[in-house]
Design an enzyme around this catalytic site. Structure first.
Site: not given
Length: 490
Positions: A1-3
């Site tokens: 759930m990250c970038t």
């Protein structure tokens, strides 16, 4: 759930290595975060995971470090990112995807309640059990790799390690295997929740290890489980270990596409039916040489991206309505914290490391810098509570984001002015203290207090500017409430 984005030293504007990652909450969650310093004296030796029963005996000697833990401790520390006293940084983690063949060959170590040491290690643990014990990015890869092999993991993750000269990217493979690759010095890497490495040199990994490392039995693991899908002998880890699903093309690959589109808009075609790279392309490169050197401002801009300038912008007013909001944006409502770690080669060792931070939805927040060779962090960022308040940087940005999101066009000018104001002032304060340190280094009795003074100046200015920003957008949002009426009593 990250970038995540990784920027090699020759691709950055000032010769620094730069690593930036957004920690995002899962759908329906919002995790309050804080910025703290952990002294080596406070580092535990007998470590036990909260999420699982995994127990690890840690080394007696450790380095102090910064981190960004959850305020609510019910799922463990979740340190997110930090820099230790050796000017080495670590992110934890980019959740990635893998495929059924890998999970069948090396299953994740699933947690079973009540059975000691079941469940392995994961994002909850990584910062605490690795960052305090490494003196280089390469050492970070080696330490985490050994821990994964010994304890296993219950999730698929990727982790960045950074020092002044190198950035390494490690990806877990199943429960106990891993692969790691050095970021080319002249390139940047984009990572949106997918296993990303798209080429790997086993000869290097099992000899000099100049740019490649992996678990010792990885070649045998691949062969025994028929994981190599290449037809011409060019092994592609993404094809062998990663996933390729409809969900990837809605949630993951569009973010990689828009980041590459931003930094290499003239190198390739990214738009239209004949584009070389599209939001659903499976062959988006893991790394690219950018068209120009990448700045702090570039990183903040792209990690705030919501597909502006494309048909997919959820705030768009033109084009086909059914395209708006089609893909998961980078700047999303459940951004918890953006941390950009910058290790600078042109200043003294004591002031090399800068940690740039932004809390809440990146579309509406501001990015501010802090020295990390310190003994404490400003209360504005350290004293985050579980109660919403405008008195700390996390919650005030959450409040502002909600006000601006529902009044996007009306508050856009205020947002842009605020973001430029705090970034500009952040650069100004760092420049001022860098020069003062260089001029008076010999007479500064307590370097940590000197740098803490700089950090407090950043925090004080930011609070004043953010309070004013809140006042502006609250006024605008109040004018556009649905129960407004033009006639008044006056």
């Amino acid at each position: 759930m990250c970038t995540t984005i990784l920027i090699g030293k020759n691709a950055s504007y000032d010769g620094s290595t730069m690593v930036a990652r957004i920690e995002d909450s899962s759908s329906g969650m919002f995790k309050a975060k804080k910025f703290i310093y952990v002294s080596s004296e406070d580092q535990v030796v007998d470590y036990k995971s909260v999420r699982t029963d995994c127990e690890i005996k840690l080394p007696e000697k450790s380095f102090s470090y910064t981190c960004l833990p959850n305020v609510k401790k019910w799922r463990g520390v979740w340190g997110a990112c930090g820099i230790n006293e050796k000017n080495v940084s670590m992110t934890a983690t980019e959740t990635i995807t893998t495929n059924e063949r890998v999970l069948g060959a090396d299953p994740l170590v699933e947690y079973e309640e009540g059975i000691i040491k079941k469940g392995g290690i994961g994002e909850e643990d990584f910062i605490v059990i690795v960052l305090p014990y490494i003196s280089s990015a390469r050492e970070g890869v080696e330490r985490l790799g050994k821990l994964l092999e010994e304890y296993g993991t219950y999730e698929s993750n990727a982790v960045a390690f950074q020092d002044e000269n190198e950035i390494w990217w490690l990806e877990s493979i199943g429960g106990h295997h891993w692969i790691a690759k050095k970021v080319p010095d002249d390139a940047y890497v984009v990572m949106p929740n997918q296993l990303g490495i798209d080429e790997f040199d086993f000869k290097d990994a099992f000899s000099k290890k100049e740019s490649h490392m992996c678990s010792e039995d990885l070649r045998e693991f691949i062969k025994e489980n028929h994981l190599d899908l290449s037809l011409k002998g060019n092994f592609n880890p993404r094809e062998a270990f990663g996933s390729d699903s409809y969900e990837d093309h809605v949630y993951n690959t569009p973010r990689a596409w828009v980041m590459l589109r931003y930094f290499n808009k003239n190198t390739y075609s990214f738009d239209g039916p004949d584009a070389e790279f599209k939001p659903s392309s499976n062959n988006l490169p893991w790394s690219m040489v950018p068209e120009g050197k990448i700045t702090i401002e570039d990183v903040k801009t792209i990690l705030s991206n919501h597909y502006e300038g494309t048909p997919y912008d959820p705030y768009g007013r033109h084009g086909q309505g059914d395209q708006r909001g089609k893909f998961r944006p980078i700047g999303i409502n459940r951004d918890d914290v953006l941390a950009l770690t910058q290790i600078r080669p042109y200043v003294d060792e004591e002031i090399k490391a800068i940690e740039w931070l932004a809390f809440g939805s990146n579309v509406f927040n501001g990015l501010i810098p802090f020295y990390t060779n310190i003994s404490k962090t400003p209360k504005y960022l350290a004293n985050t509570s579980l109660t919403p308040t405008s008195e700390n940087f996390y919650w005030v940005n959450r409040i502002i984001g909600v006000l601006c999101d529902s009044n996007f066009a009306e508050t856009q000018a205020s947002t842009e002015a605020y973001q430029m104001k705090v970034l500009s002032k952040g650069h100004e304060i760092i420049n001022k203290y860098d020069k003062e340190f260089k001029k008076n280094k010999g007479s500064i009795k307590d370097i940590k207090k000197f740098l803490e003074k700089a950090n407090e100046e950043v925090a004080d200015f930011t609070k004043e500017a953010t309070d004013k920003y809140l006042d502006e957008v609250l006024y605008i949002a109040s004018l556009y409430m649905k129960n407004s009426f033009s006639r008044s009593d006056a």
